[in-house]
Design an enzyme around this catalytic site. Structure first.
Site, PDB file in Angstrom:
ATOM      1  N   ASP A  17      45.200  32.178  43.239  1.00  0.00           N
ATOM      2  CA  ASP A  17      44.892  33.383  42.468  1.00  0.00           C
ATOM      3  C   ASP A  17      45.607  33.372  41.118  1.00  0.00           C
ATOM      4  O   ASP A  17      46.700  32.809  40.993  1.00  0.00           O
ATOM      5  CB  ASP A  17      45.333  34.613  43.288  1.00  0.00           C
ATOM      6  CG  ASP A  17      44.721  35.894  42.754  1.00  0.00           C
ATOM      7  OD1 ASP A  17      43.748  35.829  41.971  1.00  0.00           O
ATOM      8  OD2 ASP A  17      45.219  36.977  43.112  1.00  0.00           O
ATOM      9  N   HIS A  34      39.679  29.260  35.028  1.00  0.00           N
ATOM     10  CA  HIS A  34      39.184  28.532  36.206  1.00  0.00           C
ATOM     11  C   HIS A  34      39.200  27.022  35.969  1.00  0.00           C
ATOM     12  O   HIS A  34      39.490  26.243  36.866  1.00  0.00           O
ATOM     13  CB  HIS A  34      37.768  28.999  36.566  1.00  0.00           C
ATOM     14  CG  HIS A  34      37.730  30.437  37.006  1.00  0.00           C
ATOM     15  ND1 HIS A  34      38.586  30.934  37.955  1.00  0.00           N
ATOM     16  CD2 HIS A  34      36.949  31.484  36.627  1.00  0.00           C
ATOM     17  CE1 HIS A  34      38.347  32.225  38.135  1.00  0.00           C
ATOM     18  NE2 HIS A  34      37.359  32.577  37.340  1.00  0.00           N
ATOM     19  N   GLU A  64      33.028  37.631  48.645  1.00  0.00           N
ATOM     20  CA  GLU A  64      33.092  38.809  47.755  1.00  0.00           C
ATOM     21  C   GLU A  64      33.030  38.409  46.274  1.00  0.00           C
ATOM     22  O   GLU A  64      32.763  39.246  45.413  1.00  0.00           O
ATOM     23  CB  GLU A  64      34.391  39.602  48.000  1.00  0.00           C
ATOM     24  CG  GLU A  64      34.420  40.413  49.291  1.00  0.00           C
ATOM     25  CD  GLU A  64      34.554  39.546  50.539  1.00  0.00           C
ATOM     26  OE1 GLU A  64      35.313  38.560  50.505  1.00  0.00           O
ATOM     27  OE2 GLU A  64      33.856  39.833  51.538  1.00  0.00           O
ATOM     28  N   LEU A 127      44.517  12.910  55.217  1.00  0.00           N
ATOM     29  CA  LEU A 127      44.605  14.312  54.789  1.00  0.00           C
ATOM     30  C   LEU A 127      43.212  14.945  54.839  1.00  0.00           C
ATOM     31  O   LEU A 127      42.267  14.393  54.282  1.00  0.00           O
ATOM     32  CB  LEU A 127      45.142  14.390  53.351  1.00  0.00           C
ATOM     33  CG  LEU A 127      45.031  15.750  52.644  1.00  0.00           C
ATOM     34  CD1 LEU A 127      45.994  16.775  53.273  1.00  0.00           C
ATOM     35  CD2 LEU A 127      45.335  15.623  51.149  1.00  0.00           C
ATOM     36  N   ARG A 184      48.443  39.974  49.603  1.00  0.00           N
ATOM     37  CA  ARG A 184      47.435  40.274  50.620  1.00  0.00           C
ATOM     38  C   ARG A 184      46.705  38.995  50.993  1.00  0.00           C
ATOM     39  O   ARG A 184      46.803  37.981  50.309  1.00  0.00           O
ATOM     40  CB  ARG A 184      46.471  41.366  50.142  1.00  0.00           C
ATOM     41  CG  ARG A 184      45.837  41.095  48.807  1.00  0.00           C
ATOM     42  CD  ARG A 184      44.820  42.167  48.419  1.00  0.00           C
ATOM     43  NE  ARG A 184      44.407  41.949  47.049  1.00  0.00           N
ATOM     44  CZ  ARG A 184      44.898  42.599  45.997  1.00  0.00           C
ATOM     45  NH1 ARG A 184      45.784  43.559  46.146  1.00  0.00           N
ATOM     46  NH2 ARG A 184      44.480  42.297  44.775  1.00  0.00           N
ATOM     47  N   ILE A 185      45.927  39.123  52.093  1.00  0.00           N
ATOM     48  CA  ILE A 185      45.273  37.940  52.662  1.00  0.00           C
ATOM     49  C   ILE A 185      43.827  37.800  52.154  1.00  0.00           C
ATOM     50  O   ILE A 185      43.247  36.715  52.170  1.00  0.00           O
ATOM     51  CB  ILE A 185      45.338  38.021  54.215  1.00  0.00           C
ATOM     52  CG1 ILE A 185      46.759  37.720  54.704  1.00  0.00           C
ATOM     53  CG2 ILE A 185      44.356  37.122  54.906  1.00  0.00           C
ATOM     54  CD1 ILE A 185      47.167  36.256  54.594  1.00  0.00           C
TER      55      ILE A 185
HETATM   56  C1  FPP Z   1      41.148  33.556  41.675  1.00  0.00           C
HETATM   57  O1  FPP Z   1      41.670  33.857  40.407  1.00  0.00           O
HETATM   58  C2  FPP Z   1      40.422  32.320  41.621  1.00  0.00           C
HETATM   59  C3  FPP Z   1      39.117  32.163  41.974  1.00  0.00           C
HETATM   60  C4  FPP Z   1      38.261  33.250  42.473  1.00  0.00           C
HETATM   61  C5  FPP Z   1      38.457  30.868  41.817  1.00  0.00           C
HETATM   62  C6  FPP Z   1      39.311  29.717  42.215  1.00  0.00           C
HETATM   63  C7  FPP Z   1      38.665  28.527  41.699  1.00  0.00           C
HETATM   64  C8  FPP Z   1      39.298  27.454  41.223  1.00  0.00           C
HETATM   65  C9  FPP Z   1      40.762  27.258  41.228  1.00  0.00           C
HETATM   66  C10 FPP Z   1      38.498  26.339  40.712  1.00  0.00           C
HETATM   67  C11 FPP Z   1      37.865  25.726  41.907  1.00  0.00           C
HETATM   68  C12 FPP Z   1      37.448  24.434  41.618  1.00  0.00           C
HETATM   69  C13 FPP Z   1      37.422  23.478  42.515  1.00  0.00           C
HETATM   70  C14 FPP Z   1      37.005  22.177  42.046  1.00  0.00           C
HETATM   71  C15 FPP Z   1      37.782  23.689  43.956  1.00  0.00           C
HETATM   72  P1  FPP Z   1      41.168  35.156  39.689  1.00  0.00           P
HETATM   73  O2  FPP Z   1      39.992  34.819  38.873  1.00  0.00           O
HETATM   74  O3  FPP Z   1      40.924  36.244  40.686  1.00  0.00           O
HETATM   75  O4  FPP Z   1      42.383  35.488  38.773  1.00  0.00           O
HETATM   76  P2  FPP Z   1      42.910  36.934  38.368  1.00  0.00           P
HETATM   77  O5  FPP Z   1      43.411  37.582  39.630  1.00  0.00           O
HETATM   78  O6  FPP Z   1      44.008  36.625  37.415  1.00  0.00           O
HETATM   79  O7  FPP Z   1      41.773  37.664  37.742  1.00  0.00           O
END
Ligand code: FPP
Length: 230
Positions: A17, A34, A64, A127, A184-185
């Site tokens: 996150d 991202h 979600e 892994l 949170r989870i």
């Molecule tokens: C949460 O941060 C992150 C996500 C919903 C997406 C996670 C995706 C990646 C790390 C890239 C995935 C790519 C691969 C190749 C697996 P957020 O957007 O909710 O951040 P915020 O809480 O700061 O808004």
């Protein structure tokens, strides 16, 4: 850091996150967060292979997350596709058993077939990398019950349910890490989290690196797990 061979830690799960906030802090669009998040993810997968971890489960996209703006959703989908491309091209060097978990029916047939091929070709790697995509813990549990009902199982045991979860082959996580400061989870591995140690850090996901993972692992080893006993 090397994982101790006493078997206390074999499976780590991560809620990645903070990508959006990382980008906002720099005046950049969330999509850039991202992109850097995907970079951090690649490094962590490599590192988990190096330290001898058996399973890593990451929350890449929840059921979600479709509520997010289309542009953002598309950027995460594009990163995933790019990762699939990369893995396919570098199969021999790829450090893990590549395994998607979640409802993949949203992917087109071609992508699903490619994912299956990579899964098949990497399945002997030490892994396991579970990439949770279009994943929700509650729907995973509901799916487990449906599958048991289809088979006509009436006296359902905890073991029956565990055996129907996506993560069944690698078991429950020992440690769940959440970056980004929230505690949170968020519908992640609900059943499997029963006795997991939880580690929360304010570090935003794109800044999470090998050193930060070492800190989480050290913290894990300092804890006394009782599993309900004394
Ligand atoms: C949460 O941060 C992150 C996500 C919903 C997406 C996670 C995706 C990646 C790390 C890239 C995935 C790519 C691969 C190749 C697996 P957020 O957007 O909710 O951040 P915020 O809480 O700061 O808004």
């Amino acid at each position: 850091m090397r994982i101790l061979s006493d078997g206390r830690l074999s499976h780590i799960a991560i809620i990645m996150d903070g990508n959006g906030r990382w980008a906002n802090k720099r005046g950049l669009p969330r999509e850039v967060g991202h992109k850097y998040g995907a970079g951090a993810f690649r490094k962590i997968v490599e590192y988990c292979g190096d330290i001898g971890l058996r399973a890593l489960t990451v929350y890449a996209f929840s059921t979600e997350n479709w509520k997010r703006p289309e542009k953002e959703v598309n950027s995460i989908l594009a990163l995933l596709r790019q990762y699939v491309d990369e893995c396919e091209k570098n199969l021999n060097k790829y450090p893990a058993y590549f395994h998607f978990i979640g409802d993949l029916s949203v992917f087109d047939e071609t992508l699903r077939a490619r994912i299956e091929r990579i899964e098949e070709k990497t399945k002997d790697r030490p892994l396991t990398l579970n990439i949770a995509f279009n994943y929700g813990g509650r729907s995973e549990i509901a799916r487990a019950f449906s599958r048991l009902a289809e088979r006509g199982v009436r006296e359902i045991t905890q073991e029956d349910i565990s055996a129907e979860l996506y993560t069944a082959p690698c078991g429950d996580p020992d440690l769940i890490i959440r970056t980004g400061g929230d505690m949170r989870i968020s519908n992640f591995l609900l059943w499997q989290a029963a006795y997991a140690e939880l580690y929360f850090t304010d570090v935003l996901w794109p800044d999470f690196d090998e050193k930060e993972l070492d800190k989480a692992i050290e913290d894990f080893y300092s804890r006394k797990r009782r599993f309900g006993g004394v």
